[in-house]
Design a protein around this motif. Structure first.
Motif, PDB file in Angstrom:
ATOM      1  N   LEU A  77       0.973  -1.615   0.079  1.00 57.50           N
ATOM      2  CA  LEU A  77       0.158  -0.694  -0.164  1.00 57.50           C
ATOM      3  C   LEU A  77       1.331   1.020   0.562  1.00 57.50           C
ATOM      4  N   ARG A  78       0.319   2.027  -0.871  1.00 60.37           N
ATOM      5  CA  ARG A  78       1.130   3.881  -0.621  1.00 60.37           C
ATOM      6  C   ARG A  78       0.575   4.884   0.074  1.00 60.37           C
ATOM      7  N   TYR A  79       1.410   5.349   1.069  1.00 60.38           N
ATOM      8  CA  TYR A  79       0.848   6.508   2.065  1.00 60.38           C
ATOM      9  C   TYR A  79       1.772   7.508   1.206  1.00 60.38           C
ATOM     10  N   GLY A  80       0.553   8.470   1.367  1.00 63.68           N
ATOM     11  CA  GLY A  80       0.845   9.820   0.453  1.00 63.68           C
ATOM     12  C   GLY A  80       1.709   9.416  -0.919  1.00 63.68           C
ATOM     13  N   LYS A  81       2.123   9.726  -1.326  1.00 62.26           N
ATOM     14  CA  LYS A  81       3.255  10.195  -3.034  1.00 62.26           C
ATOM     15  C   LYS A  81       4.188   9.420  -2.241  1.00 62.26           C
ATOM     16  N   ASN A  82       4.723   9.305  -1.482  1.00 68.38           N
ATOM     17  CA  ASN A  82       6.297   8.297  -1.371  1.00 68.38           C
ATOM     18  C   ASN A  82       7.094   7.694  -0.063  1.00 68.38           C
ATOM     19  N   LEU A  83       5.835   7.085   0.209  1.00 68.97           N
ATOM     20  CA  LEU A  83       6.364   6.116   1.352  1.00 68.97           C
ATOM     21  C   LEU A  83       5.340   4.683   0.753  1.00 68.97           C
ATOM     22  N   ILE A  84       6.178   3.320   0.347  1.00 72.11           N
ATOM     23  CA  ILE A  84       5.567   2.147   0.829  1.00 72.11           C
ATOM     24  C   ILE A  84       5.358   1.044   1.763  1.00 72.11           C
ATOM     25  N   ILE A  85       4.199   0.606   1.909  1.00 71.99           N
ATOM     26  CA  ILE A  85       3.821  -0.544   2.856  1.00 71.99           C
ATOM     27  C   ILE A  85       3.599  -1.543   2.965  1.00 71.99           C
ATOM     28  N   SER A  86       4.734  -2.806   3.075  1.00 70.76           N
ATOM     29  CA  SER A  86       4.081  -3.828   2.630  1.00 70.76           C
ATOM     30  C   SER A  86       4.109  -5.240   4.066  1.00 70.76           C
ATOM     31  N   THR A  87       3.106  -5.710   4.257  1.00 75.48           N
ATOM     32  CA  THR A  87       2.779  -6.394   5.693  1.00 75.48           C
ATOM     33  C   THR A  87       2.709  -8.169   5.087  1.00 75.48           C
TER      34      THR A  87
END
Length: 278
Positions: free
Chosen positions: A164-174
């Motif tokens: 998932l992408r938070y904002g324009k510059n952070l990706i989190i994969s869980t």
């Protein structure tokens, strides 16, 4: 705080001057981002990811203070700046975050650092949950999609379907749950290729790896060859000097030890914040 700092500094000095000691050169650094000709494809890859929507109250409850920013996040922002300085000087990109034992707050530190970095609009960050035995990031963030980063790392799933992408510059994969035989996966032949493909597609400036505690399994040691540096989290009144020194010795044998974060301090001078020191 001062006692544990002095004790760790003394242990480091004794270790570094011991006969047979050597300087660890670490894993070769990952190359810089490709030129502007590829930038449109990178932006498209980021924009195509589903957006992560996070509840402010959930973040506050779980002590992700950097999400809202402000005075409460000042110590995290200070840690962020010091980490960025070291990584830029050394041309490092991959940062592993671990602890000696469980419940030291390494995942909380990982999330706080990631959201602090997201406030820098020109800096791209990917946070990967590499604690495959006790994943917790999805629960902390309220993610219900059932993502499985472990399947991406073994080549059976696509990253874009598990991030998932938070904002324009952070990706989190869980990860939705524990993975069978994580040590084998973390040192498998497919994993370096999977990481390289993710970096080639999204061109992150930093990849944060939320690792498992290193004294409870061999998972961290199996993976360290894939990172540029590591940050060790210690819990005040729980982690011992012996555990910190043992972890530093093991880590320094395979990669660059960036420093130690002293977490969960009930009584701490204001100038120390989260207690980061290199």
């Amino acid at each position: 705080m001062e006692k544990i700092q002095n004790a760790i500094a003394k242990a480091r000095a004794e270790r570094d001057t011991a006969p047979g000691s050597s300087v660890n050169v670490g894993r070769p650094s990952v190359g810089a981002s490709t030129d502007a000709a590829n930038s449109s494809q990178v932006l498209e890859a980021w924009d195509s990811l589903p957006e992560l929507k996070v509840d402010n109250r959930r973040m506050e409850k779980n002590r992700i203070v950097s999400f809202s920013g402000g005075k409460a996040a000042s110590s995290i922002d200070m840690m962020r700046t010091r980490i960025l300085q070291q990584m830029r000087v050394n041309n490092w990109r991959r940062l592993a975050i671990t602890s000696g034992t469980a419940d030291c707050g390494k995942s909380t530190i990982s999330l706080n650092l990631a959201f602090s970095l997201s406030q820098q609009s020109d800096f791209r960050t990917i946070l990967m949950e590499m604690d495959l035995r006790r994943p917790s990031l999805a629960k902390t963030l309220g993610i219900k999609e059932g993502h499985n980063l472990a399947a991406v790392l073994n080549g059976s799933a696509r990253f874009e379907d598990n991030a998932l992408r938070y904002g324009k510059n952070l990706i989190i994969s869980t990860n939705k749950g524990a993975w069978k035989n994580p040590a084998e996966l973390l040192q498998g032949a497919q994993l370096p290729k999977a990481l390289a493909e993710i970096e080639a597609t999204y061109e992150p400036d930093m990849v944060i790896m939320d690792m498992p505690p290193m004294l409870v399994s061999e998972d961290v040691m199996a993976f360290l060859g894939q990172v540029d540096c590591v940050l060790l989290v210690a819990a005040a009144e729980a982690t011992t000097i012996k555990q910190v020194d043992m972890c530093e010795r093991e880590l320094a044998a395979q990669t660059n030890v960036m420093g130690v974060v002293l977490n969960k301090c009930r009584y701490m001078e204001a100038e120390y914040g989260y207690g980061y020191y290199g």
